[in-house]
Structures are given as structure tokens and as C-alpha cells.
Scaffold this active site. Structure first.
Site, PDB file in Angstrom:
ATOM      1  N   ASN A   1      48.998  43.752  49.678  1.00 48.45           N
ATOM      2  CA  ASN A   1      48.330  44.918  49.113  1.00 48.45           C
ATOM      3  C   ASN A   1      46.883  44.845  49.578  1.00 48.45           C
ATOM      4  O   ASN A   1      46.100  44.032  49.081  1.00 48.45           O
ATOM      5  CB  ASN A   1      48.424  44.874  47.581  1.00 48.45           C
TER       6      ASN A   1
ATOM      7  N   ARG B   1      50.789  37.826  56.087  1.00 53.52           N
ATOM      8  CA  ARG B   1      51.034  39.218  55.729  1.00 53.52           C
ATOM      9  C   ARG B   1      50.269  39.569  54.450  1.00 53.52           C
ATOM     10  O   ARG B   1      50.355  38.845  53.457  1.00 53.52           O
ATOM     11  CB  ARG B   1      52.534  39.425  55.480  1.00 53.52           C
TER      12      ARG B   1
ATOM     13  N   GLU C   1      42.053  32.202  47.018  1.00 50.51           N
ATOM     14  CA  GLU C   1      40.934  31.264  47.077  1.00 50.51           C
ATOM     15  C   GLU C   1      40.142  31.270  48.384  1.00 50.51           C
ATOM     16  O   GLU C   1      38.964  30.907  48.389  1.00 50.51           O
ATOM     17  CB  GLU C   1      41.467  29.849  46.779  1.00 50.51           C
TER      18      GLU C   1
ATOM     19  N   LYS D   1      44.422  46.569  49.125  1.00 51.53           N
ATOM     20  CA  LYS D   1      43.372  46.912  48.153  1.00 51.53           C
ATOM     21  C   LYS D   1      43.077  45.729  47.223  1.00 51.53           C
ATOM     22  O   LYS D   1      41.919  45.317  47.069  1.00 51.53           O
ATOM     23  CB  LYS D   1      43.800  48.134  47.340  1.00 51.53           C
TER      24      LYS D   1
HETATM   25 MO1  MOS Z   1      42.903  28.325  41.145  1.00 50.50          MO
HETATM   26  S1  MOS Z   1      41.212  27.088  41.136  1.00 50.50           S
HETATM   27  O1  MOS Z   1      44.168  27.185  41.509  1.00 50.50           O
HETATM   28  O2  MOS Z   1      43.103  28.980  39.640  1.00 50.50           O
END
Ligand code: MOS
Length: 733
Positions: A625, A622, A699, A627
Site C-alpha cells: 500500500n 513489493r 523500521e 500510501k
Molecule cells: Mo518494533 S521496535 O519491533 O515495534
């Protein structure tokens, strides 16, 4: 829900663009002293003499701290272990003794009335060293690398299967050291509150981690050190571990019994935290029809002489694609450089780069479309544990990404798509990351005027945490977004882990849900006591807070206004704090996925590469946000462009010193390098991972991007460059 899932602008945006938001190096107090670091100019050895006499004669210089005269700090290595420190090894202790472990190591701190004075005086120190032999080149040390035990399980007989495979590909891919270059420099402002109590404004991803760390080093009680980090100007992993400037700033404040500010220079930022240089050796064996027989992935990464830093580089390979045989080896080579640190998707950004380039090369060998190869090897189960995923909509990422990109118009032959003097290339890659979730606590105070304040020690490292916390709280309490105040980044607030690993959104959201549930229960309890209450028969999980009312979910006409209930109960405020834990059992795998499609245009004569289009289709549960999540993925793509084409920390191996320690010579993408980026979030309902189906997007955006670009460069030019960054000299060679 009203706010969750909608493209909501950052609630802290106004403060940030107007300068009202203050960063660690900007907090002021009367009588502030300033520090400047003097760093080692040798890579290894001992300090034999430090002559501070000229520097001390400069008017305005207050003191110069070195390992010879500093106030006491803990001796035991263990005292320097922060929450994110590698398990093996002894952390670096700044100004601890005469030993030099890396070039750029802090060896003195000049303290003065003004920063300019401190910096000038720092140039006057005369340091003598006894030098030792050192090594800073990973390639020179690879044969001495040692194996690190990892949880990824080898399966089958990979070497044998590989040897017998109909089609094989084996190659080494190299990712150089990359350095963190967040806009905000490492900075700490330490307020001397009298009697030894300190308030520390620090650039960090974890205020409570820094607090515990400082207490350990300086033998202080938690009540004596408050760490605050309301805003962070980019961190990306560089602020997970406390950096040395916070130790030095506290050391100085204790020595001077005065408030101190210490901000590192951009050059000094290259004296620490980096993505480790890594060699990825990938061998893939396939049947003639394009299914995998064997996956072998070996990584050799750098670490320091004093700590074993390693992340999961190799395990993604046997996880991502169906293969009966898989084998992984992770090695570390010791160099006389600082311990590497996490940098956005640590391990995956590097390991998946190797894997996804190797898959492209295998597709070429099989004469198969690289997307088709990935579909033939698609795995619906976690290959390590042979368990299902809580959800995995990677197939949909491939489908929607390919459609948006126009992949079906690709000419499979390299060098055949061109536009004037430019060769056009299209590449694809897969991305994968973990969907982690961590125990954390929040406190919510609801006041009778319909406002709520929510607090947790999480930091907002620029990812949009303030905003999603406000959205979540507003929805769960049935209040307008503007009525929510969010407090983060203060060690006195309810317990939270460092903000990293893409776990914050899921973790904090469920802590909010739990705490809001307790508030709701209390409101219902009071509402039931009202004469003729419409909710007399309602149960706590049968009501919701909507538009300022406690509402029966089955019959929404039955409701009580929150304000009326609080008035009736003579409550000005209701405060609840709770800690949420997750079931992190092993029945299912938890991952996010992505499919990246990249277009490059390469000037045939000059070798200049432009990344003209990128589509990144992401499956991450989900989206809270759309944006801010979009911004996270877009930022990851931009960083991926940098990883593919620009970023490289260049060390002079004769001096053991970084040569390009500035953002003029350490290249990162600028606006002219960034063209069309399209981000797609595919629908990925997940009722297993956690009640709200949240996975996190911090990430995943970078993983696979460099591979998609490298594969596109091959498709454009017919030339395979496996050593990053792909610069024009490598292409022309
Ligand atoms: Mo991220 S590399 O866990 O701030």
C-alpha cells in the site's frame, strides 16, 4: 490484483478521526475503579516503611496495594518472561518486594472510585527508604562493561589490516538514552467478568504475549484471560513487552473483585521503556582508491542491573560494505535504570548512525564524494555468510535518491554552499534492516452474500495492518474492499506473534494467501459438482477468484459465480483457518535497504539547524500500500530528525532520576521542524524471499536518517558533532 500496491486510505481512518475507535484506557463498564501509581523517588535501595494512613482516609479511596499487602503472584523469575524478554536475567516484578531497582519504579497502587481521587491520595503516601549507592551514567561505567556474544562473525585480521591501511578513520559516536513518547499512554482496563475471569483491554503490540504473561504470573488458565487491543495509539516497540501497568491493573481487579482502569501519566512513561544510551566506536581502514580494508565496530550500550538487553548494533557494519577484514565487539554496562527496550529499528538506528557518520568522515579523509565511496564499497553479497541476497536494489536507491535530491550539484567543500545568513549542507547515508517473516495463522469466513471476515491476533500498531489485510483478502477472494471485515488484536483470534520487527506485512499476507487458497479449493470442489460446470476439468491452482467468480486462469471465459456455487452446495458460509510457516533457511540474506539524502540550513551566527529537505529512497520488496508505506517511511524520517537534533533523556546522575520526563522538556520534532520529505520506493522484485515478494517497511525509514543529517551539518559548517543530539551549543563550542 486490484488493491494490492495501490495507495489505499486506511479502512480504520474514519473510526480513528471521529473517536469511534476505542483505546485501552477508554473502555467503560459500570463500577469501574481507578488506579494511580506511586513511584520510587530513589534509584536504589529498600523501602523501610510505607505509611498509607492519610491516603486511606480520603473519601472514595478503596484500597492501596503495596508489596506488603498485595494478592499473591508468581515467585519464580521465569513466570515473568514474556515472548520478547531478554534471554539473560530476571524480569522486573512490580510490587513484588521491598527492593528498589530504579528511580520511578512503581511501589504502590492507590485504588479509588475516581481517577482524581486516586491521584490525590497517591500524593499523601509517606515512604521511607534505605538508600544504596547507584550509577546511572554510561560513561562512568564503560570500563566495567562486559562482552555479549553475538552471531556476527569476525573475518580476516581486522586490527592488523586497520593498522596497515593507507587511510584510516576512527571515532566514537554517542547516542543518548531516548524515551518512547507514543501519543497513547500505557493503559489497561481490566473487566472483572465474575468468578475470576478477566477481559483485559491493554495497550500492547501482542495480545497473546500479554495473555501468556498474565497467566504465568497469576496462575490463570488461558480461557480465563482474554486480552484485547483493537487500536494502538503508537507503540514503536514500547508495547512489545507487557508493561507493568497491566500487571498492576490485574492485581487490583483480583484484589477488589471489580473492574479497574490504570493509565500511567506521561511522567511515569519515563520510568520504563527506552532506547539504550550507546557508545559506538567505529574504525575504518581504506586503500587510497577508496575501498575498505578493515571495519571494526565496537558498541557499549547500557542495560539494567537485572536483565541483559542487547540488539545488533555492530553487525551491520561488516554486512553493508565490502571489506575483507571485519571485527565486532558488543559490550553492556549495567546501570541502575530500567531495562531498555526495543525502539524502532533497535540496534540499527544506533549502530548504523555510527557507521554512516564514520563513512562520511572516511570520505572526507579520502577526498572522495561520500556517495561515490559507498558505491566503491558496494557489496552484492552478505559479507557475514558470503551468500547472495534474495534481492538488493540499494544501488537503485542511491541512483534515484541522488537524482531526486540533485546530489550532483553538491559542492564538495564544507561551508561553501550558503543562502543569505544560512550555511547549507548536504549529507548522505545508507539504511539497512532485516526482512523477517514469522509463522502466523488467520481465519477467513466467506458468506454467501459476498462478504468475508478475516481474523488474526496481530495488532495494528498504527502501521496500517487493518488496511493491508483487507486489501490482500479482497484481492485473493475477488471481492470489493468494502465487503471485507478485519478483526485483529484479540487473544482469542488465530495465533500471531507480537507486531514488531517489520515482519507483520509479509507474515500475515502469506497466511491470508494460504487460507484463501483453501477457500478457493473448497469453492472449486463445489463448482465442479454443478451440472454442466465450466470448471469441471479445472485444478485448484488453475483458478483464481476474480469479481465474485471462480475463473479459469488460462481461459477466463470459463467461470462460475461464487454465489451460484455456494447456493448449489447449500453453503451459507465457508470458514477456513490455517497457519503459514516460512522457509527461513540460510541460502540467502534477507534485508531492506535505503539511501537517505538530507539538506540542512544552519544559521551561521546562532547555530540553529533546520532540516529543509530529506529524500529517502527505499528498497523493500513489493509495496502493498504505497500510501500507508509512505507514511511509515515519512514517520521514520521525522523520528530521524528528532534523533539527530532533539531527543535526549537527561538523567540527573546525582539523583539517578530523569530530569526531563515530559514532552515539554524532552524534545521531539514538531511541525515547524519538519519540511520537505520525499519518499521513493524503488522497484525491487523478489521471487526468492517469499511467494509474494514482501519485505516490510515498519523500521527501515528511520535507519541512517540521523547520520545523513549529521553529515549534512558537517558539510554546512565544517564542524563534526558526534554526540547526539546535535544542539546549537555543541555546534557553537
Ligand atoms: Mo518494533 S521496535 O519491533 O515495534
Amino acid at each position: 490484483m486490484t488493491y494490492i500496491g495501490t495507495p489505499t486510505s486506511r479502512i480504520d481512518g474514519h473510526a480513528k478521526v471521529t473517536g469511534a475507535a476505542k483505546y485501552a484506557g477508554e473502555f467503560n463498564i459500570k463500577g469501574l475503579a481507578y488506579g494511580a501509581v506511586v513511584a520510587s523517588t530513589i534509584a536504589k535501595g529498600r523501602i523501610t516503611r510505607i505509611d498509607t494512613s492519610d491516603a486511606l482516609r480520603v473519601e472514595g479511596v478503596l484500597d492501596i496495594l503495596t508489596h506488603e499487602n498485595r494478592p499473591p503472584m508468581a515467585r519464580a523469575d521465569g513466570a515473568y518472561k514474556d515472548d520478547v524478554a531478554p534471554e539473560e536475567g530476571a524480569p522486573f516484578r512490580p510490587l513484588y518486594d521491598d527492593k528498589i531497582k530504579f528511580n520511578g519504579q512503581p511501589i504502590a497502587l492507590v485504588l479509588a472510585e475516581e481517577w482524581e481521587i486516586a491521584r490525590f491520595a497517591a500524593s499523601l503516601l509517606r515512604i521511607e527508604y534505605k538508600k544504596s549507592d547507584f550509577v546511572t551514567d554510561l560513561h562512568a561505567q564503560r570500563d566495567k562493561a562486559f562482552v555479549v556474544e553475538k552471531p556476527e562473525k569476525t573475518r580476516g585480521t581486522a586490527d592488523k589490516a586497520y593498522a596497515a591501511s593507507a587511510v584510516r578513520h576512527e571515532a566514537e559516536y554517542f547516542i543518548p538514552t531516548e524515551h518512547h513518547n507514543p501519543m497513547e499512554l500505557y493503559a489497561s482496563t481490566v473487566m472483572w467478568d465474575g468468578g475470576g475471569k478477566l477481559t483485559v483491554y491493554d495497550k500492547t503490540q501482542g495480545v497473546q504475549n500479554v495473555q501468556r504473561y498474565l497467566c504465568g504470573i497469576f496462575n490463570m488458565k488461558p480461557d480465563d484471560v482474554r486480552v484485547i487491543s483493537p487500536f494502538v495509539g503508537g507503540a514503536f516497540g514500547s508495547g512489545l513487552r507487557p508493561q507493568y501497568q497491566v500487571v498492576l491493573a490485574v492485581l487490583a481487579a483480583r484484589a477488589l473483585q471489580r473492574s479497574v482502569r490504570l493509565v500511567l501519566t506521561r511522567q511515569q512513561m519515563y520510568g520504563l521503556c527506552n532506547r539504550p544510551a550507546t557508545i559506538e566506536r567505529v574504525a575504518l581502514g581504506a586503500t587510497a582508491d577508496g575501498t575498505l580494508d578493515a571495519v571494526i565496530h565496537e558498541a557499549i550500550a547500557m542495560t539494567s542491573q537485572y536483565e541483559d538487553f542487547s540488539r545488533n548494533d555492530t553487525g551491520w557494519s561488516g554486512l553493508l560494505y565490502k571489506s575483507p577484514n571485519a571485527k565486532y565487539v558488543h559490550r553492556l554496562a549495567r546501570l541502575d535504570l530500567p531495562t531498555p527496550c526495543d525502539m524502532r529499528a533497535p540496534g540499527a538506528a544506533t549502530g548504523v548512525y555510527g557507521l554512516e557518520c564514520a563513512m562520511d568522515e572516511l570520505a572526507v579523509a579520502l577526498k572522495l564524494d561520500p556517495l561515490e565511496l559507498r558505491l566503491r564499497c558496494y557489496s552484492d553479497r552478505d559479507q557475514h555468510e558470503d551468500i547472495p541476497y534474495t534481492s538488493k536494489e540499494l544501488r537503485e536507491c542511491y541512483r534515484q535518491g541522488a537524482a531526486a535530491f540533485g546530489w550532483d550539484k553538491r559542492n564538495p567543500q564544507p561551508r561553501l554552499m550558503r543562502d543569505g545568513s544560512e550555511l547549507v549542507g548536504w549529507g548522505v547515508a545508507t539504511g539497512v534492516w532485516e526482512a523477517l517473516q514469522m509463522e502466523s495463522a488467520v481465519r477467513i469466513v466467506l458468506t454467501a452474500n459476498g462478504h468475508a471476515e478475516i481474523a488474526s491476533a496481530f495488532s495494528d500498531i498504527g502501521t496500517g495492518t487493518y488496511t493491508i489485510v483487507a486489501q490482500m483478502t479482497a484481492d485473493l477472494l475477488g471481492l470489493p474492499l468494502d465487503n471485507i471485515t478485519v478483526k485483529l488484536g484479540d487473544s482469542t483470534l488465530p495465533q500471531a506473534p507480537v507486531e514488531g520487527g517489520s515482519w507483520t506485512a509479509a507474515s500475515v499476507s502469506h497466511a491470508i494467501a494460504k487460507t484463501a487458497g483453501e477457500l478457493r479449493k473448497e469453492l472449486l470442489r463445489v463448482a465442479k459438482t454443478m451440472p454442466g460446470s465450466q470448471l469441471a476439468a479445472a485444478k485448484a491452482d488453475g483458478v483464481a477468484l476474480i469479481d465474485g467468480k471462480i475463473v479459469d486462469k488460462k481461459d477466463t471465459r470459463r467461470s462460475v459465480s461464487i454465489a451460484d456455487a455456494m447456493r448449489h452446495g447449500r453453503l451459507d458460509r465457508i470458514e477456513r483457518e490455517s497457519t503459514n510457516t516460512f522457509d527461513n533457511g540460510n541460502s540467502h540474506a534477507r534485508n531492506t535497504h535505503s539511501a537517505i539524502f538530507a539538506e540542512v540550513r544552519v544559521d551561521e551566527e546562532l547555530g540553529v539547524i533546520r532540516v529543509t529537505r530529506v529524500v529517502n529512497a527505499v528498497a523493500a520488496g513489493r509495496i502493498l500500500n504505497s500510501k500507508t508505506a509512505h507514511s511509515q517511511i515519512m514517520g521514520g524520517v521525522v523520528w530521524g530528525i528528532g534523533m539527530a537534533l532533539h531527543e535526549e533523556t537527561q538523567v540527573d546522575h546525582a539523583l539517578g532520576r530523569v530530569m526531563n520526563a515530559n514532552i515539554a522538556e524532552y524534545h521531539v520534532p514538531v511541525n515547524a521542524d519538519v519540511h520537505d520529505i520525499k519518499v521513493i520506493f524503488v522497484d525491487e522484485p523478489d521471487e526468492i524471499i517469499n511467494p509474494l515478494g514482501i519485505k516490510g517497511v515498519g523500521e527501515i525509514g528511520i535507519v541512517g536518517v540521523a547520520a545523513a543529517i549529521a553529515n549534512a551539518v558537517f558539510h554546512a559548517t565544517g564542524k563534526r558533532v558526534r554526540d547526539l543530539p546535535i544542539t546549537l551549543d555543541k555546534l557553537m563550542k
